[in-house]
Write an enzyme that holds these catalytic residues in place. Structure first.
Site, PDB file in Angstrom:
ATOM      1  N   ASP A 296      -6.715   0.671   1.245  1.00  0.00           N
ATOM      2  CA  ASP A 296      -6.714   0.578   2.697  1.00  0.00           C
ATOM      3  C   ASP A 296      -8.097   0.135   3.162  1.00  0.00           C
ATOM      4  O   ASP A 296      -8.933  -0.280   2.359  1.00  0.00           O
ATOM      5  CB  ASP A 296      -6.311   1.909   3.326  1.00  0.00           C
ATOM      6  CG  ASP A 296      -7.382   2.988   3.134  1.00  0.00           C
ATOM      7  OD1 ASP A 296      -8.348   2.767   2.369  1.00  0.00           O
ATOM      8  OD2 ASP A 296      -7.255   4.048   3.761  1.00  0.00           O
TER       9      ASP A 296
ATOM     10  N   LYS B 248       0.830  -1.207   0.000  1.00  0.00           N
ATOM     11  CA  LYS B 248       0.000   0.000   0.000  1.00  0.00           C
ATOM     12  C   LYS B 248       0.862   1.255   0.000  1.00  0.00           C
ATOM     13  O   LYS B 248       0.642   2.179  -0.786  1.00  0.00           O
ATOM     14  CB  LYS B 248      -0.930   0.010   1.216  1.00  0.00           C
ATOM     15  CG  LYS B 248      -1.918   1.177   1.213  1.00  0.00           C
ATOM     16  CD  LYS B 248      -2.561   1.394   2.564  1.00  0.00           C
ATOM     17  CE  LYS B 248      -1.645   2.160   3.482  1.00  0.00           C
ATOM     18  NZ  LYS B 248      -2.314   2.598   4.738  1.00  0.00           N
TER      19      LYS B 248
END
Length: 219
Positions: A145, A120
């Site tokens: 997320d 991420k």
């Protein structure tokens, strides 16, 4: 949700926020890298309060190394898990100095090799700091997320039990990728953070409520 509905959903989010960006404060790729590293299980507001004091003093890998572990902790002690994050930040800065000349690499594998930097974080840096949509092999840099995973699954835009499954499903289901993919991360995260919240989604004031498959809509 079908293709036409997804196009309408993305179009409304774009019209509402044509030039979205991260809410983390940064001026260089390194500052964004460290801010995202610090943001795990913490709010952007909390991270900004810390980095607004840290970066005027140390905003390069060598400068943070010069602060030392205890010195760094004194700036980020208000952030959750600050001990582990401080250790990872120091290790990351050392690797950047030793392996990359003090610069942040524009490569996902190299970024993910840094302590505390996962997929991420790498995707955020490549997309937001460097402006990359995808790599030379056609792999998109889409950071997912919990907000994005919730929004994608709740609305029916894309289904996935894990973050990576949701990432791949979003990429697969997104139409007109050249038009929408670059800013999709920011549209989804901001909508999930402020409107499609976890416990009490603000369905009544949601600009995509009529497009959403969520069965437990609030008034």
């Amino acid at each position: 949700m079908n293709r036409n509905t997804r196009v309408e959903m993305l179009t409304r989010l774009r019209d509402d926020n044509p030039t979205p960006t991260t809410e983390l404060n940064f001026s260089t790729p390194f500052e964004l890298l460290i801010a995202v590293l610090l943001s795990a299980q913490a709010t952007d507001v909390g991270v900004n309060k810390a980095t607004d004091k840290l970066y005027p003093v140390a905003n390069t890998p060598q400068a943070i190394l010069d602060l030392g572990l205890d010195g760094l902790k004194s700036y980020i002690k208000t952030i959750g898990l600050f001990n582990t994050k401080a250790q990872n930040t120091i290790k990351t800065c050392q690797m950047l100095v030793d392996l990359h000349g003090g610069e942040v690499p524009e490569n996902r594998a190299a970024l993910e090799a840094l302590p505390g930097v996962g997929r991420k974080t790498a995707n955020v840096v490549l997309n937001t700091a460097f402006g990359w949509l995808k790599d030379n092999e056609g792999n998109y840099f889409l950071a997912v997320d919990t907000h994005i995973q919730r929004l994608a699954n709740r609305t029916g835009y894309a289904k996935g039990k894990t973050v990576e499954q949701t990432e791949q499903a979003i990429i697969k289901n997104t139409p007109n990728k050249k038009e929408f993919m670059f800013n999709l991360h920011h549209w989804f995260i901001l909508h999930g953070r402020y409107t499609c919240t976890a416990r009490k989604p603000k369905c009544g004031s949601c600009i995509i409520e009529d497009l959403c498959d969520f069965k437990e809509k609030t008034e």
